[in-house]
Design a protein around this motif. Sequence first.
Motif, mmCIF file in Angstrom:
data_model
loop_
_atom_site.group_PDB
_atom_site.id
_atom_site.type_symbol
_atom_site.label_atom_id
_atom_site.label_comp_id
_atom_site.label_asym_id
_atom_site.label_seq_id
_atom_site.Cartn_x
_atom_site.Cartn_y
_atom_site.Cartn_z
ATOM 1 N N GLU A 157 -8.801 3.895 4.350
ATOM 2 C CA GLU A 157 -7.348 4.115 4.242
ATOM 3 C C GLU A 157 -6.584 2.801 4.416
ATOM 4 O O GLU A 157 -5.603 2.552 3.725
ATOM 5 N N VAL A 158 -7.046 1.978 5.346
ATOM 6 C CA VAL A 158 -6.388 0.680 5.574
ATOM 7 C C VAL A 158 -6.512 -0.177 4.318
ATOM 8 O O VAL A 158 -5.537 -0.772 3.846
ATOM 9 N N LEU A 159 -7.710 -0.186 3.767
ATOM 10 C CA LEU A 159 -7.959 -0.966 2.547
ATOM 11 C C LEU A 159 -7.013 -0.519 1.427
ATOM 12 O O LEU A 159 -6.365 -1.334 0.765
ATOM 13 N N GLY A 180 -16.231 -7.610 1.129
ATOM 14 C CA GLY A 180 -15.717 -8.102 -0.141
ATOM 15 C C GLY A 180 -14.194 -8.162 -0.182
ATOM 16 O O GLY A 180 -13.618 -8.724 -1.103
ATOM 17 N N SER A 181 -13.539 -7.556 0.816
ATOM 18 C CA SER A 181 -12.072 -7.642 0.875
ATOM 19 C C SER A 181 -11.692 -8.811 1.784
ATOM 20 O O SER A 181 -12.552 -9.465 2.361
ATOM 21 N N GLU A 182 -10.389 -9.029 1.925
ATOM 22 C CA GLU A 182 -9.913 -10.114 2.804
ATOM 23 C C GLU A 182 -9.827 -9.669 4.261
ATOM 24 O O GLU A 182 -9.523 -10.466 5.139
ATOM 25 N N ILE A 183 -10.041 -8.382 4.490
ATOM 26 C CA ILE A 183 -9.912 -7.870 5.865
ATOM 27 C C ILE A 183 -11.113 -8.317 6.700
ATOM 28 O O ILE A 183 -12.260 -8.214 6.270
ATOM 29 N N GLN A 184 -10.827 -8.821 7.877
ATOM 30 C CA GLN A 184 -11.905 -9.321 8.738
ATOM 31 C C GLN A 184 -12.363 -8.262 9.729
ATOM 32 O O GLN A 184 -11.567 -7.455 10.206
ATOM 33 N N GLU A 229 -3.152 -13.019 7.681
ATOM 34 C CA GLU A 229 -4.567 -12.741 7.927
ATOM 35 C C GLU A 229 -4.644 -11.365 8.607
ATOM 36 O O GLU A 229 -3.820 -11.072 9.474
ATOM 37 N N VAL A 230 -5.627 -10.557 8.214
ATOM 38 C CA VAL A 230 -5.697 -9.199 8.750
ATOM 39 C C VAL A 230 -7.102 -8.891 9.254
ATOM 40 O O VAL A 230 -8.095 -9.274 8.629
ATOM 41 N N GLY A 231 -7.180 -8.217 10.384
ATOM 42 C CA GLY A 231 -8.476 -7.784 10.897
ATOM 43 C C GLY A 231 -8.400 -6.377 11.455
ATOM 44 O O GLY A 231 -7.320 -5.900 11.820
#
Length: 251
Positions: A25-27, A57-61, A38-40
């Motif tokens: 859902e966050v994605l 593969g996403s930018e989320i850490q 920047e997001v984690g």
Amino acid sequence: MRRKIVVGNWKMNNTIAESEILASEVLAALGENFSGCEVGIAPTFLALEAAGRVIDGSEIQLVAQNCHYENDGAYTGEVSARMLNAAGCASVIIGHSERRQYFGETNATVNLRVKKALSEGLNVILCVGETLAERESGVTDAVVSSQVHEGLTGISDISSIVIAYEPVWAIGTGKTASSAQAEEVHFLIRTIITELYGDIAAEALRIQYGGSVKPSNAAELFAMPNIDGGLIGGASLNATDFAAIVKAASH
Ligand code: PGA
């Protein structure tokens, strides 16, 4: 210009399956729209791998909520920085006030954990913040100052560290520090870092605010000159709210 950083601290919430759903859902809620920030996400240890697969593969850490200061050994119930690194974590939260309050963390053990995490190649979110009693008795600056000094003892390079200022009285209570109250402590922290590490390191350091950040108050907090994003508890459990907070930081 410091890049803002917003991290969702899921705390002790969500099973593995629920964490997978929330990560998806966050994605979806974030879309491609957070390049300024920047997001984690920090699920429980148990759900790191599953949530990590979803955001791969996403930018989320992928962020962990704690780590031990030894690599392995007889420490029942603990997880090491080495294991977190192998599990795909980019970062680890250390010294959260709930760890200090309920699990006996001290500035000294926090410092050991920070050093170990850095040596294992993880970025660190070092949490500091005063209790209500400390604020009311006028020792906020002294408390935060010693948490910063002692948390960073023996660390010469802070380029992989983010500091999170989280006044304990604002965590999970619905009471947010006003943007002016938060900014005052963020400025203090940056001043301490200037004294310890010099202007360039202090200018580069990101200082997150945490404590009842919501979509309705995020923009005002993030507009302050020394507030470089947020560590989000309750509101990070709702993907729409979390995405709105990220959006507020992305402007
Ligand atoms: P909260 O928690 O947003 O629920 O107040 C913040 C935190 O503890 O990191």
